[in-house]
Design a protein around this motif. Sequence first.
Motif, PDB file in Angstrom:
ATOM      1  N   ASP A   6       6.349  -2.699  -5.022  1.00 30.88           N
ATOM      2  CA  ASP A   6       4.941  -3.087  -4.891  1.00 30.88           C
ATOM      3  C   ASP A   6       4.698  -3.733  -3.528  1.00 30.88           C
ATOM      4  N   ARG A   7       5.550  -4.664  -3.156  1.00 32.32           N
ATOM      5  CA  ARG A   7       5.408  -5.336  -1.857  1.00 32.32           C
ATOM      6  C   ARG A   7       5.610  -4.370  -0.695  1.00 32.32           C
ATOM      7  N   ILE A   8       6.521  -3.442  -0.847  1.00 28.04           N
ATOM      8  CA  ILE A   8       6.749  -2.446   0.210  1.00 28.04           C
ATOM      9  C   ILE A   8       5.472  -1.652   0.468  1.00 28.04           C
ATOM     10  N   PHE A   9       4.763  -1.289  -0.599  1.00 30.80           N
ATOM     11  CA  PHE A   9       3.514  -0.545  -0.404  1.00 30.80           C
ATOM     12  C   PHE A   9       2.437  -1.421   0.223  1.00 30.80           C
ATOM     13  N   ILE A  64      -6.733 -12.505  -8.765  1.00 26.20           N
ATOM     14  CA  ILE A  64      -6.269 -11.838  -7.544  1.00 26.20           C
ATOM     15  C   ILE A  64      -6.009 -10.361  -7.820  1.00 26.20           C
ATOM     16  N   ALA A  65      -5.448 -10.062  -8.991  1.00 25.26           N
ATOM     17  CA  ALA A  65      -5.151  -8.668  -9.328  1.00 25.26           C
ATOM     18  C   ALA A  65      -6.424  -7.833  -9.391  1.00 25.26           C
ATOM     19  N   VAL A  66      -7.465  -8.371  -9.998  1.00 31.65           N
ATOM     20  CA  VAL A  66      -8.727  -7.623 -10.107  1.00 31.65           C
ATOM     21  C   VAL A  66      -9.345  -7.413  -8.727  1.00 31.65           C
ATOM     22  N   ILE A  67      -9.389  -8.469  -7.914  1.00 32.63           N
ATOM     23  CA  ILE A  67      -9.978  -8.353  -6.569  1.00 32.63           C
ATOM     24  C   ILE A  67      -9.194  -7.350  -5.725  1.00 32.63           C
ATOM     25  N   ALA A  68      -7.874  -7.465  -5.725  1.00 31.28           N
ATOM     26  CA  ALA A  68      -7.030  -6.561  -4.930  1.00 31.28           C
ATOM     27  C   ALA A  68      -7.171  -5.125  -5.408  1.00 31.28           C
ATOM     28  N   THR A  69      -7.197  -4.926  -6.712  1.00 27.43           N
ATOM     29  CA  THR A  69      -7.257  -3.569  -7.252  1.00 27.43           C
ATOM     30  C   THR A  69      -8.593  -2.906  -6.956  1.00 27.43           C
ATOM     31  N   ILE A  70      -9.681  -3.624  -7.141  1.00 28.31           N
ATOM     32  CA  ILE A  70     -10.997  -3.044  -6.844  1.00 28.31           C
ATOM     33  C   ILE A  70     -11.119  -2.742  -5.355  1.00 28.31           C
ATOM     34  N   GLY A  71     -10.738  -3.692  -4.514  1.00 26.90           N
ATOM     35  CA  GLY A  71     -10.821  -3.468  -3.064  1.00 26.90           C
ATOM     36  C   GLY A  71      -9.970  -2.300  -2.613  1.00 26.90           C
ATOM     37  N   THR A  72      -8.766  -2.195  -3.163  1.00 27.52           N
ATOM     38  CA  THR A  72      -7.862  -1.122  -2.770  1.00 27.52           C
ATOM     39  C   THR A  72      -8.337   0.225  -3.293  1.00 27.52           C
ATOM     40  N   PHE A  96      -2.157   9.324   4.152  1.00 26.22           N
ATOM     41  CA  PHE A  96      -1.318   8.127   4.115  1.00 26.22           C
ATOM     42  C   PHE A  96      -2.057   6.972   3.438  1.00 26.22           C
ATOM     43  N   HIS A  97      -3.269   6.691   3.908  1.00 25.22           N
ATOM     44  CA  HIS A  97      -4.029   5.575   3.342  1.00 25.22           C
ATOM     45  C   HIS A  97      -4.364   5.820   1.877  1.00 25.22           C
ATOM     46  N   PHE A  98      -4.675   7.063   1.529  1.00 32.93           N
ATOM     47  CA  PHE A  98      -5.004   7.360   0.136  1.00 32.93           C
ATOM     48  C   PHE A  98      -3.787   7.171  -0.770  1.00 32.93           C
ATOM     49  N   VAL A  99      -2.656   7.739  -0.404  1.00 29.61           N
ATOM     50  CA  VAL A  99      -1.460   7.671  -1.260  1.00 29.61           C
ATOM     51  C   VAL A  99      -0.985   6.228  -1.403  1.00 29.61           C
ATOM     52  N   VAL A 100      -0.904   5.500  -0.298  1.00 32.47           N
ATOM     53  CA  VAL A 100      -0.469   4.100  -0.357  1.00 32.47           C
ATOM     54  C   VAL A 100      -1.430   3.292  -1.228  1.00 32.47           C
ATOM     55  N   SER A 101      -2.712   3.501  -1.037  1.00 34.49           N
ATOM     56  CA  SER A 101      -3.707   2.768  -1.822  1.00 34.49           C
ATOM     57  C   SER A 101      -3.647   3.136  -3.294  1.00 34.49           C
ATOM     58  N   ALA A 102      -3.459   4.407  -3.591  1.00 36.72           N
ATOM     59  CA  ALA A 102      -3.382   4.834  -4.996  1.00 36.72           C
ATOM     60  C   ALA A 102      -2.196   4.180  -5.695  1.00 36.72           C
ATOM     61  N   VAL A 103      -1.074   4.098  -5.007  1.00 39.29           N
ATOM     62  CA  VAL A 103       0.103   3.432  -5.591  1.00 39.29           C
ATOM     63  C   VAL A 103      -0.200   1.948  -5.817  1.00 39.29           C
ATOM     64  N   LEU A 104      -0.838   1.308  -4.856  1.00 39.50           N
ATOM     65  CA  LEU A 104      -1.180  -0.105  -5.012  1.00 39.50           C
ATOM     66  C   LEU A 104      -2.180  -0.326  -6.144  1.00 39.50           C
ATOM     67  N   VAL A 105      -3.113   0.594  -6.318  1.00 36.60           N
ATOM     68  CA  VAL A 105      -4.058   0.494  -7.431  1.00 36.60           C
ATOM     69  C   VAL A 105      -3.310   0.589  -8.762  1.00 36.60           C
ATOM     70  N   ALA A 106      -2.352   1.490  -8.847  1.00 34.83           N
ATOM     71  CA  ALA A 106      -1.558   1.611 -10.074  1.00 34.83           C
ATOM     72  C   ALA A 106      -0.801   0.314 -10.349  1.00 34.83           C
ATOM     73  N   PHE A 107      -0.171  -0.260  -9.325  1.00 36.49           N
ATOM     74  CA  PHE A 107       0.514  -1.542  -9.501  1.00 36.49           C
ATOM     75  C   PHE A 107      -0.483  -2.638  -9.871  1.00 36.49           C
ATOM     76  N   GLY A 108      -1.673  -2.578  -9.290  1.00 39.44           N
ATOM     77  CA  GLY A 108      -2.699  -3.568  -9.622  1.00 39.44           C
ATOM     78  C   GLY A 108      -3.098  -3.498 -11.087  1.00 39.44           C
ATOM     79  N   PHE A 109      -3.263  -2.275 -11.607  1.00 40.48           N
ATOM     80  CA  PHE A 109      -3.589  -2.134 -13.023  1.00 40.48           C
ATOM     81  C   PHE A 109      -2.467  -2.676 -13.907  1.00 40.48           C
ATOM     82  N   LEU A 110      -1.228  -2.456 -13.484  1.00 44.17           N
ATOM     83  CA  LEU A 110      -0.100  -3.021 -14.244  1.00 44.17           C
ATOM     84  C   LEU A 110      -0.157  -4.553 -14.239  1.00 44.17           C
TER      85      LEU A 110
END
Length: 118
Positions: A6-9, A64-72, A96-110
Amino acid sequence: MLTRIDRIFGVLLLIGAAGHVAGTLLLLPAMSGIWVWSLGAAIAAALLGVLNIVRAGRPNDKTIAVIATIGTAIWALLALTFGASIHNLLDPRALFHFVVSAVLVAFGFLTIRNSARY
């Protein structure tokens, strides 16, 4: 292990923001309107990267999770919109931006799901 990924992304989004700054400074006319907005977008990407890194380290912080996930998620949509605007959804910058963001959104939902338990 998942927290590290998660941090790597989050760091990858920061690297993408740095690339955005470099591209802006090298390719756009200084002090033009598009130059200013492009730097602003790079700052937004950097802030989202940092916010996601913070979110990864605070698994019980639902706010923080909700704010980060919505923004991402919005950033991911903007990456797709950029690809559409240049008529190339497979452009490496947009992808690149889409894939990285999509992964971060998935982690955010988790994070949101797991923080609801506390």
